[in-house]
Design a protein around this motif. Structure first.
Motif, mmCIF file in Angstrom:
data_model
loop_
_atom_site.group_PDB
_atom_site.id
_atom_site.type_symbol
_atom_site.label_atom_id
_atom_site.label_comp_id
_atom_site.label_asym_id
_atom_site.label_seq_id
_atom_site.Cartn_x
_atom_site.Cartn_y
_atom_site.Cartn_z
ATOM 1 N N GLN A 198 0.845 -1.197 0.000
ATOM 2 C CA GLN A 198 0.000 0.000 0.000
ATOM 3 C C GLN A 198 0.884 1.252 0.000
ATOM 4 N N ARG A 199 1.943 1.183 0.814
ATOM 5 C CA ARG A 199 2.850 2.317 0.922
ATOM 6 C C ARG A 199 3.606 2.532 -0.386
ATOM 7 N N ARG A 200 4.149 1.431 -0.928
ATOM 8 C CA ARG A 200 4.933 1.530 -2.154
ATOM 9 C C ARG A 200 4.105 2.108 -3.292
ATOM 10 N N ILE A 201 2.884 1.633 -3.423
ATOM 11 C CA ILE A 201 2.057 2.053 -4.555
ATOM 12 C C ILE A 201 1.600 3.495 -4.372
ATOM 13 N N SER A 202 1.238 3.849 -3.141
ATOM 14 C CA SER A 202 0.861 5.239 -2.855
ATOM 15 C C SER A 202 1.964 6.187 -3.299
ATOM 16 N N ALA A 203 3.177 5.802 -2.977
ATOM 17 C CA ALA A 203 4.313 6.665 -3.258
ATOM 18 C C ALA A 203 4.444 6.926 -4.753
ATOM 19 N N ALA A 204 4.011 5.964 -5.556
ATOM 20 C CA ALA A 204 4.164 6.104 -7.002
ATOM 21 C C ALA A 204 3.069 6.951 -7.634
ATOM 22 N N LEU A 205 2.003 7.227 -6.872
ATOM 23 C CA LEU A 205 0.826 7.883 -7.463
ATOM 24 C C LEU A 205 0.660 9.320 -6.970
ATOM 25 N N PRO A 206 -0.109 10.138 -7.690
ATOM 26 C CA PRO A 206 -0.324 11.531 -7.273
ATOM 27 C C PRO A 206 -0.987 11.629 -5.899
ATOM 28 N N ALA A 207 -0.921 12.818 -5.321
ATOM 29 C CA ALA A 207 -1.334 12.995 -3.930
ATOM 30 C C ALA A 207 -2.808 12.700 -3.679
ATOM 31 N N GLY A 208 -3.680 13.105 -4.590
ATOM 32 C CA GLY A 208 -5.120 12.971 -4.347
ATOM 33 C C GLY A 208 -5.630 11.543 -4.473
ATOM 34 N N VAL A 209 -4.746 10.659 -4.898
ATOM 35 C CA VAL A 209 -5.194 9.295 -5.185
ATOM 36 C C VAL A 209 -4.981 8.426 -3.953
ATOM 37 N N GLU A 210 -6.002 7.626 -3.635
ATOM 38 C CA GLU A 210 -5.942 6.851 -2.399
ATOM 39 C C GLU A 210 -5.772 5.366 -2.701
ATOM 40 N N VAL A 211 -4.861 4.749 -1.973
ATOM 41 C CA VAL A 211 -4.674 3.299 -2.098
ATOM 42 C C VAL A 211 -5.132 2.667 -0.802
ATOM 43 N N ARG A 212 -5.977 1.681 -0.904
ATOM 44 C CA ARG A 212 -6.492 1.075 0.330
ATOM 45 C C ARG A 212 -6.888 -0.368 0.064
ATOM 46 N N PRO A 213 -7.066 -1.140 1.123
ATOM 47 C CA PRO A 213 -7.459 -2.541 0.901
ATOM 48 C C PRO A 213 -8.794 -2.615 0.171
ATOM 49 N N GLN A 214 -8.936 -3.589 -0.688
ATOM 50 C CA GLN A 214 -10.177 -3.712 -1.428
ATOM 51 C C GLN A 214 -11.338 -3.970 -0.472
ATOM 52 N N GLY A 215 -12.468 -3.343 -0.771
ATOM 53 C CA GLY A 215 -13.652 -3.564 0.063
ATOM 54 C C GLY A 215 -13.769 -2.544 1.179
ATOM 55 N N THR A 216 -12.797 -1.626 1.265
ATOM 56 C CA THR A 216 -12.884 -0.592 2.293
ATOM 57 C C THR A 216 -14.187 0.194 2.158
ATOM 58 N N GLY A 217 -14.533 0.490 0.915
ATOM 59 C CA GLY A 217 -15.754 1.258 0.652
ATOM 60 C C GLY A 217 -16.976 0.544 1.192
ATOM 61 N N THR A 218 -16.980 -0.764 1.002
ATOM 62 C CA THR A 218 -18.098 -1.546 1.503
ATOM 63 C C THR A 218 -18.212 -1.397 3.016
ATOM 64 N N ASN A 219 -17.062 -1.494 3.675
ATOM 65 C CA ASN A 219 -17.092 -1.365 5.134
ATOM 66 C C ASN A 219 -17.532 0.024 5.547
ATOM 67 N N GLU A 220 -17.079 1.023 4.780
ATOM 68 C CA GLU A 220 -17.473 2.381 5.109
ATOM 69 C C GLU A 220 -18.987 2.542 4.958
ATOM 70 N N ASN A 221 -19.499 1.977 3.882
ATOM 71 C CA ASN A 221 -20.948 2.023 3.688
ATOM 72 C C ASN A 221 -21.664 1.361 4.845
ATOM 73 N N ARG A 222 -21.115 0.227 5.224
ATOM 74 C CA ARG A 222 -21.763 -0.515 6.299
ATOM 75 C C ARG A 222 -21.752 0.325 7.578
ATOM 76 N N ARG A 223 -20.629 1.002 7.789
ATOM 77 C CA ARG A 223 -20.533 1.834 8.975
ATOM 78 C C ARG A 223 -21.548 2.984 8.910
#
Ligand SMILES: Nc1ncnc2c1ncn2[C@@H]1O[C@H](COP(=O)(O)OP(=O)(O)O)[C@@H](O)[C@H]1O
Ligand SMILES: [Mg+2]
Lengths: 854, 225
Positions: free
Chosen positions: A224-249
Motif C-alpha cells: 500500500q505504501r509503495r504504490i501510494s508513493a508512485a501515485l499523485p497525492a489525491g489518489v488513495e490506495v487502500r485494501p479492497q472492500g474498504t468502501g463496503t465497510n465504510e458504507n456498512r458503517r
C-alpha cells in the motif's frame, strides 16, 4: 416421571382449560419474536447487498485505488511501469437501467482484452466470475466493440439479444455477446469494455477504481505504501472492500435504531408473559401449597413455572419464525428504498432464514419468557405450604411497595436526565438509549402509585358520571393493583413509543417541510431519469443546459454537479452550484444556516474561492464548524477548503459539501452537470416554458419537476422512509391490546364469584357487560395517560439526543396533534373492543355455580 | 296470599349425562312475618329450593309463585326487576365485596337499581343490624358476625318482601350464629317480611316459626310453632 406428571397436572392442564388466554399469550410472544426477526432478516437483506452490487465482479484483489472524481487513466500506465508483478484491473463502475423495465443494474467497464486472458491464466483462484463466462469463443472478436455487453444469466437474455440501456440521460442499444452465470440473482451486472463504458458515461481519461492483486511478500501495508508513493497525492490506495465497510458503517446508525425499535414489541410481550405467569401463580396457590406439603421442593416449583413460561416462549418462537419471515418480505422493500434514498445504491438481497435465525428466534422467545416469568415463579416457590392452603382460593395480593418504587422511579428518571446529557460513544447514542431504558423502567415502577392515586381520586367521580359499574370497575382495578399495573405498563409502553416516535417523525417532517420552503428557489428541476439513489449522480448531456437557457422565459439555468467522495473514511457527497446565476435568483427570508446568517451573505463568499459550506450531519460527524479548514483529495491533488458555514440538510444523512462550480472545475474538470435548476421569468407562463423545455430535451431521458412536485416527492420519500417505524409501533400496540384481552379474560374468570354476586344483588346482564367494558376503558385511559406522559419525555430524548447523535440532524420540536389524537383514539377503541369478548363471557357466567362454589 | 308458594315443584339436574333429582314434587307456602327454617342433610335440596325461591333458577315441573307471580313466566329483565324489588339474599360466606366499604356494600343493590341518595337508607339498615358507626370500614376490618350483619343490612336495603339465607351461620361459631339468627327472626317480625333460612343446625332451627325438614328432595316433616 412423577415430575413430568406434576408438571402436566399443575401447569399444562390449567392452560388447556383456558385455550384462548394461553393462545393470546403465545401469540404475543410470537409477534414480538416475529418483529425482531423480521427487522433482523430484512436489514441484512436490505443493507447487506450494496456490497455485492459493485463487488460482484471485483474478484479477489488485495488493494483498490480510488480518487474523488475518478482516478486519472495515466495511473494505470504508472503502475504497469513499476517493477512489480502486480495484476492491474482498472474499472469503470456505474449503473445502467434496462430502458424497458427500468430495472437498475451495476454497469462495469473493464479491460476485457487483458483481464480475459488474466482470468484465463489463474482460473482456479478467482471467484469464478468472468472466467466461467459461457461466451462463445468467437465473441473474443467483439471484445472492444462499443456495442457489446456481457450480462448475468439472471437477466434472462441470450447471446445476440439486443438490449436498450439507459445510461445517464441517454438510451443506447447494445448486443449481448455473452452470458455468465451469476451466483445469485441479485448480483447480476452488465459488463462492457472499459473504453465503451467511458464513452457511454462520457468519462474520458478517468476510471472509477483500479483493483490490484499484489504478491504475498512483503505484506499488504508495505505494498500500500509503495504504490501510494508512485501515485499523485489525491489518489488513495487502500485494501479492497474498504468502501463496503465504510458504507456498512454509515448504515450502522440506521440499522441500530430500527433494531432497537423492533425490541419494543418484545418488551410489551414481556409484560404480558409476566402477567400471565403471575395470574397462574395466584390461581394455583392452593395447589402449590398442596404439592409443597406433599414434598415438592422450592426448586421444583420454580422450575415448573419457569418451565411453563419457557413453553410459551418455544411456542411463540415457533409461530414467530414463519411470521417473521413473512413480515421481513414487506420490511425489506421499505428498508431498501430508504437505504437508497438516504444512503447508498442497494438492491435487496434474498431473505435467508437459516439455522442462526431459528436459534435467534428461540433464544429471544424463550429468553424473554423465562426472564419475565422469573419473578412470579420465585414468588410461587416461596409460598409456604400451610399459608397457601389456608388462604383458600382467594386472590392473593402480591405485596407491592408503591412508595418505595415511586422513589426508585424518581431516581431513575433523574439518572435518565443525566444520561441524556452525555455525549455519543463511538458515534452511537449509547447514553441516549440508556436514558430511554431508564425512563421506561422508571415509568413501570411509578405506575402502581399512579394507578392507585388516579383510581382513589376518581372512583367516586366515575361512579357519579357512569354509574355504580364505573365505581366497581375502578375499585377492582385498584384492588388487583399488581395485575393492573402490569397491564397499564404494557399498554403504556406501547403507547409511549408510539407517541414518542410519532412526535419525533412529526417534528422531523415539519422540519423538512419548513426547510424545503427555504431551500428550493428554482421553478423547475431537471435530472437524468433513473433511480435517485443517494450515492449515484448520473449526468446530463453537455450542451443541454446552454440550449435550455436560450428558451424564451428562462432567466437562468443553474448547473449543479455532485460526486460521491470519501472524507475521513466516510461516504460524502461533494456538490457544486453555479454561483454565477445568483445574481438572478430570488432569496428566501429565513436563514438555512446554523449561524443564522442569511444565504445572501454567505453564498457570495464561495464564489471562485476555496470556500465551502457543509451540511449539518457532515459537520456533526466530523466535529467541524464554520471557520474550520478541511482537506479533500480531489482528482490528483489535495485541496484545502475553508468552511464558511454549516447548512441544515434533511435530504440525506450522508454528509455533503457544497462549493462553487468554478472551484470544482479547477479540480475536477468534467463539465457535465448532474442536475439543472431552471429559473423562469415571473412574466412567463410556467406551463408554456415547461413545454418548451420538454421539447428541447426530447432526445434525453430526463425528468422535469416543478418546484411543487419536487417538494411533494421529497415528502413522499420521507413518509415512505418512516412507514416501517409506524408498522413497528402498530405491532407493539397490537401485542399490548391482545394482552389486555387475555388479561380481561383472566379477570372475568378470577372474579366470577363477584360477578355472580352482583347478579344476586339485582344487576342486569347489561350492567355486567358494562362493568367489564368500563374496566377495559379505564385500563385504556390509565395507559393512555401514562403512555402520553412517558412518550412526551421519550420524544425529547429521541429528538434531541438519539436522532442528533445518530444522524446529526437538528430537528425542531413539533406536536403532530392530529396524528397523535387519531392514533390514541384508535388504540383506545381497540382496548375497549378487546373487552367485548371477556364481557360476553362474564354475561354468560352461571351465577349459581360461582357463588356457591366454596 | 302467601309471599312464596311452591306448587308441586320438581327440579332435575343433569350432571355428567346423569339425571339427578334434587327436588321431588314439593309444595310449600311462606307468609309475611314468617321465618321458615329448612333443615336436612347436606345434599337434600336446601340450596336448590332457595335458588328456585329467589328466581335464580327455575323448576323442571310445577311452579314457584313469588308475590303471586310465576317465576318461570318472567323474562330476564323482569327477573332482574323482581330481584331488585322483592328478594334479598344472604350467603354462608357473607359475600361482601372487599373493595367496597360497608356502606358501599350495603348500598350496592340500590346503586345497581340506579337509585341515588342511598346513604340514609344504608345508615338506617346498619342501625337495624347494630352496626352504626362501622359504615366506613372495609369488610376485612370486621369480625365474622359483623360481616354477616352487614350482609343482612344489604339484603334488607331495598325493603324486600322475602329474604333468602343459605346457611347464614355456617361460617360462624354457634353463639354468634344464634345471635345472627335471632336478629333475622326479629327483623322478620318487625319488618313483616318472609324469611327462608337453610341451616343444618337443629338448635338454630328451633328458633324459627316453621321448620321444614327435607330429605332427598322431599318434605319429610313441617313443624310450626
Ligand atoms: N348444578 C347442579 N348440577 C348437578 N347437580 C346438582 C347441582 N346443584 C345441586 N345438585 C345436586 O342436587 C342435590 C341437592 O343439592 P343442594 O340443593 O345443593 O343440597 P343442599 O344445599 O341441601 O346441600 C344434590 O344431590 C346435588 O348434588
Ligand atoms: Mg347448600
Amino acid at each position: 416421571m412423577p415430575r413430568l406428571l406434576l408438571f402436566y397436572q399443575l401447569m399444562v392442564r390449567p392452560l388447556l382449560r383456558e385455550p384462548i388466554r394461553a393462545g393470546l399469550t403465545v401469540l404475543a410472544v410470537a409477534l414480538g419474536v416475529a418483529v425482531v426477526l423480521a427487522i433482523d432478516l430484512a436489514s441484512v437483506a436490505a443493507t447487506g447487498s450494496f456490497h455485492s452490487s459493485m463487488e460482484a465482479l471485483a474478484g479477489d484483489n488485495d488493494l483498490e485505488i480510488t480518487a474523488s472524481g475518478g482516478v486519472p487513466e495515466g495511473a494505470v500506465g504508472t503502475l504497469a511501469a513499476l517493477p512489480y508483478a502486480i495484476r492491474i484491473s482498472p474499472r469503470i463502475e456505474d449503473y445502467a437501467l434496462l430502458a424497458d423495465t427500468k430495472q437498475s443494474f451495476p454497469l462495469v467497464g473493464l479491460d476485457l482484452v487483458s483481464e480475459g486472458s488474466a482470468y484465463e491464466q489463474d482460473k482456479a483462484g478467482s471467484g469464478g466470475e468472468l472466467s466461467s463466462a459461457e461466451a462463445p469463443k468467437d465473441s473474443i472478436e467483439y471484445l472492444e466493440d462499443h456495442e457489446s455487453i456481457w450480462v448475468g444469466s439472471s437477466l434472462g437474455r441470450k447471446v445476440g439479444d439486443r438490449v436498450r440501456l439507459l445510461i445517464n440521460d441517454r438510451v443506447r442499444e447494445y448486443v449481448v455477446r455473452g452470458v455468465y452465470p451469476d451466483s445469485n440473482g441479485n448480483e447480476s451486472a452488465i459488463v462492457m469494455d472499459i473504453a465503451a463504458a467511458q464513452q457511454a458515461l462520457t468519462r474520458y481519461g478517468r476510471v472509477d477504481r483500479i483493483l490490484l492483486k499484489v504478491p504475498q511478500e512483503p505484506n499488504l501495508d508495505e505494498w500500500q505504501r509503495r504504490i501510494s508513493a508512485a501515485l499523485p497525492a489525491g489518489v488513495e490506495v487502500r485494501p479492497q472492500g474498504t468502501g463496503t465497510n465504510e458504507n456498512r458503517r454509515m448504515l450502522a446508525a440506521f440499522r441500530w435504531n430500527l433494531r432497537l425499535l423492533s425490541y419494543i414489541s418484545l418488551v410489551v410481550g414481556a409484560f404480558l408473559i409476566y402477567n400471565t405467569i403471575s395470574v397462574s401463580v395466584v390461581r394455583r396457590r392452593p395447589e402449590i401449597g398442596i404439592v409443597r406439603a406433599l414434598g415438592a421442593s422450592r426448586r421444583v416449583i420454580l422450575g415448573a413455572f419457569v418451565g411453563e413460561a419457557a413453553c410459551f416462549g418455544v411456542a411463540g418462537a415457533l409461530i414467530g419464525l414463519p411470521l417473521g419471515r413473512l413480515m421481513a418480505t414487506g420490511a425489506v422493500k421499505l428498508m431498501a428504498s430508504t437505504v437508497e434514498s438516504l444512503y447508498v445504491s442497494s438492491r435487496p438481497g434474498a431473505i435467508e432464514l437459516n439455522g442462526a435465525s431459528v436459534l435467534l428466534a428461540l433464544a429471544i422467545g424463550v429468553g424473554v419468557a423465562v426472564a419475565s416469568a422469573y419473578s412470579p415463579a420465585r414468588e410461587a416457590s416461596l409460598v409456604s405450604p400451610v399459608e397457601a392452603m389456608a388462604r383458600g382460593r382467594r386472590e392473593y395480593d402480591v405485596s407491592i411497595h408503591k412508595v418505595r418504587d415511586l422513589w426508585l422511579a424518581i431516581m431513575l428518571a433523574i439518572a435518565a436526565a443525566a444520561a441524556s446529557r452525555a455525549p455519543a460513544v463511538a458515534g452511537k447514542p449509547l447514553f441516549g438509549y440508556l436514558a430511554t431504558i431508564l425512563l421506561m423502567v422508571a415509568s413501570a415502577l411509578a405506575i402502581p402509585a399512579f394507578v392507585s392515586v388516579i383510581t382513589a381520586f376518581t372512583s367516586k367521580l366515575l361512579g357519579k358520571l357512569f354509574g355504580v359499574e364505573a365505581m366497581l370497575a375502578s375499585r377492582s382495578l385498584a384492588a388487583s393493583l399488581q395485575r393492573t399495573s402490569v397491564l397499564v405498563g404494557a399498554l403504556s409502553t406501547a403507547i409511549a413509543m408510539m407517541t414518542a416516535v410519532g412526535i419525533m417523525v412529526g417534528s422531523f417532517r415539519q422540519s423538512v417541510v419548513l426547510w424545503m420552503s427555504n431551500e428550493l428557489p428554482a421553478d423547475l428541476y431537471l435530472r437524468p431519469a433513473g433511480s435517485p439513489a443517494a450515492d449515484r449522480h448520473p449526468t446530463v448531456s453537455l450542451g443541454l443546459a446552454e440550449g435550455l437557457a436560450k428558451i424564451p422565459g428562462v432567466v437562468a439555468v443553474e448547473r449543479l454537479r455532485a460526486y460521491e467522495i470519501r472524507f475521513q473514511e466516510m461516504p460524502t457527497t461533494l456538490a457544486s452550484a453555479d454561483l454565477d446565476v445568483l445574481d438572478v435568483v430570488r432569496w428566501y427570508q429565513n436563514s438555512e444556516f446554523l449561524s443564522g446568517r442569511p444565504e445572501r451573505q454567505i453564498l457570495p463568499e464561495l464564489r471562485h474561492s476555496n470556500t465551502v459550506i457543509v451540511s449539518e450531519p457532515f459537520a456533526y460527524k466530523h466535529h467541524l464548524k464554520a471557520g474550520d479548514t478541511i482537506t479533500l483529495s480531489l482528482g490528483e491533488t489535495q485541496a484545502s477548503l475553508r468552511i464558511a458555514d454549516v447548512f441544515y440538510d434533511y435530504s440525506s444523512e450522508r454528509g455533503s459539501i457544497l462549493m462553487d462550480r468554478q472551484t470544482m472545475l479547477r479540480y475536477l474538470p468534467d463539465p457535465a452537470p448532474s442536475n439543472l435548476a431552471i429559473y423562469v421569468s415571473p412574466d412567463a407562463r410556467l406551463e408554456t416554458v415547461r413545454t418548451e423545455i420538454e421539447k428541447a430535451a426530447a432526445g434525453h431521458r430526463v425528468l422535469l419537476f416543478s418546484n411543487r412536485e419536487l417538494r411533494s416527492e421529497a415528502i413522499r420519500i420521507f413518509d415512505r422512509t418512516f412507514a416501517i417505524t409506524y408498522a413497528l409501533e402498530a405491532v407493539a400496540v397490537i401485542v399490548a391490546v391482545m394482552g389486555i384481552a387475555g388479561a380481561l379474560l383472566a379477570l372475568v374468570i378470577d372474579r366470577r364469584r363477584e360477578l355472580s354476586l352482583l347478579r344476586f344483588l339485582g344487576a342486569a346482564t347489561g350492567q355486567i357487560r358494562k362493568l367489564i367494558l368500563l374496566e377495559a376503558g379505564l385500563l385504556g385511559l390509565l395507559a393512555n395517560l401514562a403512555g402520553l406522559a412517558l412518550g412526551f419525555a421519550l420524544s425529547f430524548i429521541l429528538v434531541y439526543v438519539i436522532n442528533k447523535q445518530s444522524f446529526g440532524w437538528t430537528i425542531r420540536f413539533h406536536w403532530p396533534v392530529e396524528i397523535l389524537v387519531a392514533a390514541l383514539t384508535v388504540v383506545y377503541a381497540a382496548t375497549v373492543l378487546a373487552g367485548l369478548y371477556p364481557a360476553q363471557m362474564a354475561v354468560r357466567l352461571n351465577p349459581l355455580e360461582a357463588v356457591h362454589e366454596e | 296470599m302467601p309471599i312464596l308458594a311452591l306448587q308441586d315443584v320438581s327440579k332435575d339436574y343433569l350432571s355428567d349425562g346423569q339425571r339427578v333429582q334434587a327436588l321431588h314434587g314439593l309444595s310449600l307456602n311462606v307468609e309475611r312475618g314468617e321465618m321458615v327454617a329448612l333443615v336436612g342433610r347436606s345434599g337434600c335440596g336446601k340450596s336448590t329450593l332457595l335458588n328456585l325461591a329467589g328466581a335464580m333458577d327455575f323448576p323442571t315441573t310445577g311452579s314457584v309463585l313469588l308475590d303471586g307471580v310465576s317465576t318461570s313466566s318472567l323474562k330476564d329483565e323482569e327477573l332482574t326487576r323482581l330481584r331488585r324489588e322483592k328478594v334479598g339474599f344472604i350467603f354462608q360466606s357473607f359475600q361482601l365485596l372487599h373493595t367496597l366499604t360497608v356502606f358501599e356494600n350495603v348500598e350496592l343493590p340500590l346503586l345497581l337499581a340506579g337509585k341515588t341518595n342511598v346513604r340514609e337508607a344504608a345508615c338506617e339498615r346498619l342501625a337495624w343490624v347494630e352496626l352504626e358507626g362501622l359504615g366506613e370500614r372495609y369488610p376485612h376490618q370486621l369480625s365474622g358476625g359483623q360481616m354477616q350483619r352487614a350482609a343482612i343490612a344489604r339484603a334488607l336495603i331495598h325493603s324486600p318482601i322475602i329474604v333468602l339465607a343459605d346457611e347464614p351461620t355456617g361460617n360462624l361459631d354457634t353463639t354468634t350464629g344464634n345471635v345472627i339468627l335471632e336478629l333475622l327472626l326479629r327483623l322478620t317480625h318487625e319488618k313483616n317480611i318472609a324469611t327462608v333460612v337453610a341451616t343444618h343446625s337443629l338448635e338454630a332451627a328451633a328458633l324459627a316459626d316453621t321448620v321444614v325438614r327435607l330429605r332427598d328432595g322431599r318434605i319429610e316433616e313441617i313443624t310450626r310453632r
